[in-house]
Every structure is written in structure tokens, then in C-alpha cells.
Design a protein around this motif. Structure first.
Motif, short mmCIF file in Angstrom:
data_model
loop_
_atom_site.label_atom_id
_atom_site.label_comp_id
_atom_site.label_asym_id
_atom_site.label_seq_id
_atom_site.Cartn_x
_atom_site.Cartn_y
_atom_site.Cartn_z
N UNK A 113 0.83 -1.18 0.00
CA UNK A 113 0.00 0.00 0.00
C UNK A 113 0.87 1.24 0.00
N UNK A 114 0.27 2.43 -0.03
CA UNK A 114 1.05 3.67 -0.11
C UNK A 114 1.86 3.90 1.16
N UNK A 115 2.94 4.65 1.02
CA UNK A 115 3.72 5.05 2.19
C UNK A 115 2.90 6.00 3.06
N UNK A 116 3.24 6.12 4.34
CA UNK A 116 2.52 7.04 5.22
C UNK A 116 2.53 8.47 4.66
N UNK A 117 1.44 9.17 4.87
CA UNK A 117 1.33 10.55 4.41
C UNK A 117 2.08 11.50 5.35
N UNK A 118 2.62 12.59 4.77
CA UNK A 118 3.29 13.62 5.58
C UNK A 118 2.28 14.32 6.48
N UNK A 119 2.72 14.79 7.67
CA UNK A 119 4.05 14.58 8.24
C UNK A 119 4.17 13.20 8.89
N UNK A 120 5.39 12.70 8.93
CA UNK A 120 5.63 11.37 9.50
C UNK A 120 6.63 11.48 10.65
N UNK A 121 6.64 10.45 11.47
CA UNK A 121 7.67 10.29 12.50
C UNK A 121 8.35 8.94 12.30
N UNK A 122 9.58 8.87 12.72
CA UNK A 122 10.33 7.61 12.65
C UNK A 122 10.53 7.08 14.06
N UNK A 123 10.26 5.80 14.25
CA UNK A 123 10.52 5.13 15.53
C UNK A 123 11.59 4.07 15.30
N UNK A 124 12.58 4.03 16.16
CA UNK A 124 13.64 3.03 16.08
C UNK A 124 13.63 2.23 17.38
N UNK A 125 13.54 0.90 17.27
CA UNK A 125 13.47 0.02 18.44
C UNK A 125 14.54 -1.05 18.35
N UNK A 126 15.06 -1.45 19.50
CA UNK A 126 15.99 -2.57 19.54
C UNK A 126 15.25 -3.86 19.17
N UNK A 127 15.96 -4.73 18.45
CA UNK A 127 15.38 -6.02 18.07
C UNK A 127 15.68 -7.05 19.16
N UNK A 128 14.67 -7.64 19.78
CA UNK A 128 14.92 -8.73 20.74
C UNK A 128 15.33 -9.97 19.98
N UNK A 129 16.51 -10.47 20.23
CA UNK A 129 17.04 -11.60 19.44
C UNK A 129 16.14 -12.82 19.47
N UNK A 130 15.44 -13.03 20.59
CA UNK A 130 14.60 -14.23 20.70
C UNK A 130 13.23 -14.04 20.07
N UNK A 131 12.90 -12.81 19.65
CA UNK A 131 11.57 -12.55 19.11
C UNK A 131 11.62 -11.76 17.80
#
Length: 516
Positions: free
Chosen positions: A313-331
């Protein structure tokens, strides 16, 4: 169908008579399955009995002299049998004596079915009847299991093989069947809407707990339905330990005997295979997402927008925010499936991709709940950027990464770049490498306060907060301004620096921030 006490009573060839009034018996006493028949004339046969059996006796242990019958003896005999859990007591009448009335009364008091066996019917005939009926039931159940497995295998070949398999299983077991996916959401159910609240919420909640633990397991759960009656639900994880793909949930069913469990095991194998195949496809999609993310961070949003529109589907419409999260290795896989589910819910207007050991999520400014959901569901730190155009993704990604670094200091939870940017540039000095230098700078004041029980460090901080104003500092601390002056003079002496200049004050303030 397994034979029961009622089955024996209904057999004309056995001519058995129920001497206990059914009204005084526990509910269902005549309808419990009977696995075997045992005969004994011991005064206490209980140690040699197993629950559910029918005991046959000729009454030798009671004697033939009815004048000396002991009511207490009969009562104790029946109490022992009841405690052993037998389904019924059969008395062979006219072998030694007719059925004792004291035995009839004792069985009525203890709620134990008493069956009178006529002289012409040998005990072996009753035992053979039970054995034949059990064998016939076992053969019928095996045939049922084979037929069910064949139907389920054919269902697995349909376009939505997994959904058809669960529907067929529900039909064969006559109960509700559901699949909770790796993200902890109800993915499929049969029949649709067949399990109401609060039972559905309890089942999904327990499935999520099993997924978080990441270990293969099965569990039974007593869940209340919409009118409060508990239902026994069976939950079984799907997939390998550490990489669970979901949880299969099956409602209570009389078909869940050994044959029924064979059918369920077949479904577990088929569902596991289908989900493993989906895993390979998910990984391919994940690689594509990561490539598109790198393209977007490099400034080529147009390419990513075109591919995303075709895939999700289309990319999010402006304005957007970026969230960065650590990846849990077991999940890792579970988090990817969790986010794929969110993408489906928003018709693609949410984008994510893996970047090394983190996952990057691009969401519309008006809908950033996914950051809180990630932190809560996977117990990881999350950093969120300011809001801007998707064309500025690289800058937003840098902001979210800085916020993630701050979030890691406090553990799991969401940190917004908006919040830390309002603290000013000096707030970023509170890193591990700056903290040691700051501690060394402030050590003379810390040591002095510890040795003399003073508040020199607190006075210095308050004085800097008030811009070096002695009167304002004195008022807040509740001391005379001359006291503040003398303390600051002492601090200058201990620190070996003149605090009358801006640079010295700024350096000291940065040291205070870094040690918070």
C-alpha cells in the motif's frame, strides 16, 4: 461409543436389573465409561480395583446365613468400593444367596449403582461384552480418526489451506478452534464468533504469555464464556522453541480422546508446516523491506513508494515520525509478524524495515501508537523522532536513533526526541564517557560534603540555576546571602577555578548534568 453401566442394563441378553433407585445416584453415574469388569468375593477387594471398573461378586464374603447379617459390615464394604471409584457393583443372585437388602440399602446411601445378575448369566459373559464393546469402540474411533485425517489433509490443499484445516478440525471435534498468530492476535477461528467474551480475551492473553516465553508448550485453561460458565480450552504452541509461529487453541470436546488427539497432532503438523512456509516468505519480504529502507535513507523515496504501493500500500502521508526500536534476538520473527499485522490494519500506510540490530518504523504523525505497542509487547527501548516530511527520512532517523540511545539508559520504554531536544544540547553530555570526567570534576565538592556533612554541591547547583544570583539562591535555600557567598568562595577554592566567568560556570553546569 464406549460401554457404560446403562449399556449393560439395556442389553436383553444379560437381563441385568438395577436395584438402586436412579434418583439417589449422582448425576451421570450410569453413563460413565466402563473400561473393564472385575470379579471378587474378597471382603476388601478395593486394593485390586481401578476407578471406573464394574465389580462382580457372588456374596460369599457375606455368608449364607441371613440372620447374622451385619448392617455396619455391608455399609463399610460399600464405602470401600465407593472410595475405590468403581462404577457399579454387580451381585450374582442365587449362587450363594439372593441379593441382600442390607446391601441394597448401603448402595443407596453411598450412591453406588447395584446391579442384580441372574443365576443363568455367567460373569464371564458380562466381561466379554465389555471387552467386545470396548474393542468395537476403539476400532470405530480409529476409523473416525483416519477419516478425519484424510478430510483434513484434503482441506490443507485448498487455496487457504490453513483456514480450511482449522474449519475441518472444528467440524470433526464439534468445538471452537482458533489460531493466535506470532504477533499475539487472533488470526483465524472456526466457527467465526464461536467463542465469546470474556473467554476469548482470556485465551488470547494466555497465548501471548506463551509466545513471550518463546518455548514449546501445551496448556489447559479454564475460561469463562459470556454467561460465566467455565470452558476447558487446550493451547498448543506451533513452531520450534525460540521461533514460535503461533498458538493453536481448541475448545472442550468429547471427541478429544486418544483418537481425537491423533487428529489434533496431524493438524499441528500441517499448521506448523504451513507457518514455516510462510516464515520463508516473510523473510523474503523482510529483506525487501530492508532494501527499501536503505533506499529511503539514501534519499530515493520515489523507488520505495512505488514498490511499497505494489506490495503493501502507499507510504505514510506527511508529516511522519520515525521510531527506532531494539530487536529482541529471541523474538525477531514475532516482531516482524506483529508489524506486518499493523501494516495490514492500516492498508500499508505504515512502513518498517530492519536496520542491523534495530527495526525502523515510519508512521504518520497522527498515528504513532505503534511505538508504545512495541515497547509494551516486546519490553524494548524505543526512540521516536520529530514530525517532518518523509523526504527528510535520514534526518528523522538520526533523531530517533539519538532518542533510542537515551531510552536505553532507562531500560524499556519510549523516548521522544521532542523531549530531549527541549533539554538543550548540554543534555546530550549525560553519556557514559562524559560521566566519568564530570565525576572527577565534582569530586572535591562531593568529598567535602561527605566528610563534613555540608551541602556545598547543592548550594553550587542552586546558585548556577539562578544565574549566579546570591539573593535568589539564599531565598530558595533559606539561608543568608553572605552564607551563600562564603560557600561559593569555598567551592571555587576546592575546585581550583574562578566561577565568575561564563565558561567556568557552563563547564561546571555540564558536569552536573552529566552526573544526573
Amino acid at each position: 461409543m464406549k460401554p457404560t453401566v446403562r449399556t449393560l442394563l439395556d442389553r436383553d441378553d444379560l437381563a441385568l436389573t438395577l436395584r438402586t433407585d436412579e434418583a439417589v445416584l449422582p448425576e451421570g453415574a450410569l453413563d460413565a465409561p466402563v473400561p473393564w469388569v472385575h470379579s471378587s468375593d474378597l471382603a476388601d477387594p478395593a486394593p485390586f480395583l481401578e476407578p471406573g471398573q464394574v465389580l462382580l461378586t457372588t456374596g460369599t464374603q457375606f455368608g449364607a446365613d441371613t440372620e447374622h447379617d451385619d448392617p455396619a459390615g455391608f455399609d463399610a464394604y460399600v464405602a470401600r468400593l465407593r472410595e475405590a471409584g468403581i462404577a457399579a457393583l454387580g451381585f450374582g443372585t442365587e449362587v450363594i444367596r439372593s441379593t441382600p437388602e442390607l446391601l441394597v440399602d448401603a448402595c443407596a446411601r453411598h450412591g453406588l449403582p447395584l446391579i442384580e445378575v441372574p443365576y443363568r448369566v455367567p460373569f464371564i459373559r458380562i466381561a466379554r461384552t465389555i471387552a467386545d464393546l470396548n474393542a468395537a469402540d476403539a476400532n470405530a474411533r480409529q476409523a473416525w480418526a483416519l477419516q478425519a485425517q484424510r478430510a483434513i489433509s484434503l482441506a490443507a490443499l485448498r487455496p487457504d489451506g490453513l483456514g480450511a484445516t482449522l474449519t475441518e478440525l472444528s467440524h470433526r471435534l464439534g468445538t471452537w478452534v482458533g489460531l493466535v498468530d506470532a504477533a499475539g492476535a487472533l488470526d483465524r477461528e472456526a466457527p467465526v464468533g464461536g467463542l465469546g467474551q470474556p473467554a476469548l480475551g482470556e485465551v488470547v492473553g494466555e497465548a501471548r504469555s506463551m509466545l513471550r516465553r518463546g518455548q514449546r508448550a501445551s496448556r489447559t485453561l479454564e475460561a469463562g464464556d459470556s454467561v460465566g460458565r467455565p470452558q476447558r480450552m487446550t493451547l498448543q504452541t506451533l513452531g520450534a522453541g525460540g521461533a514460535l509461529r503461533g498458538v493453536l487453541v481448541i475448545g472442550e470436546s468429547p471427541e478429544l480422546d486418544a483418537a481425537g488427539r491423533e487428529v489434533v497432532n496431524a493438524v499441528i503438523a500441517l499448521a506448523g508446516l504451513a507457518l514455516e512456509q510462510n516464515r520463508d516468505l516473510d523473510r523474503a519480504r523482510g529483506h525487501l523491506r530492508s532494501g527499501l529502507l536503505r533506499s529511503m535513507l539514501a534519499g530515493d523515496v520515489e523507488l520505495a513508494a512505488g514498490v511499497s504501493a505494489e506490495m503493501w500500500g502507499p507510504l505514510p502521508h506527511d508529516p511522519v515520525r520515525v521510531a527506532v526500536a531494539d530487536l529482541p534476538t529471541e523474538h525477531v520473527d514475532r516482531m516482524a509478524e506483529f508489524l506486518e499485522l499493523r501494516v495490514d490494519e492500516k492498508d500499508g500506510r505504515l512502513f518498517f524495515g530492519r536496520d542491523g540490530e534495530t527495526v525502523v518504523v515510519v508512521a504518520e504523525d497522527a498515528d504513532t501508537r505503534v511505538a508504545d505497542e512495541l515497547a509494551a509487547e516486546f519490553d524494548v527501548p524505543v526512540g521516536v523522532s520529530d514530525a517532518a516530511s518523509v523526504t527528510e527520512l535520514a534526518r528523522l532517523h538520526e533523531q530517533a536513533t539519538r532518542a533510542l540511545e537515551r531510552a536505553r539508559e532507562t531500560g524499556a520504554g519510549v523516548t521522544w526526541f521532542d523531549d530531549i531536544s527541549r533539554q538543550g544540547v548540554l543534555a546530550f553530555l549525560a553519556r557514559t564517557d562524559a560521566r566519568a570526567v564530570a565525576r572527577a570534576t565534582l569530586e572535591p565538592l562531593i568529598d567535602y560534603d561527605r566528610e563534613n556533612g555540608t551541602g556545598l554541591l547543592e548550594t553550587t547547583r542552586t546558585w548556577l540555576e539562578h544565574g549566579g544570583q546570591f539573593d535568589a539562591t539564599a531565598q530558595e535555600l533559606g539561608v543568608h546571602r553572605h552564607t551563600v557567598r562564603s560557600r561559593i568562595a569555598l567551592a571555587e577554592k576546592l575546585l581550583g577555578r574562578d566561577l565568575s566567568g561564563f565558561h567556568a560556570r557552563a563547564d561546571l553546569w555540564a558536569a552536573l548534568l552529566a552526573t544526573e
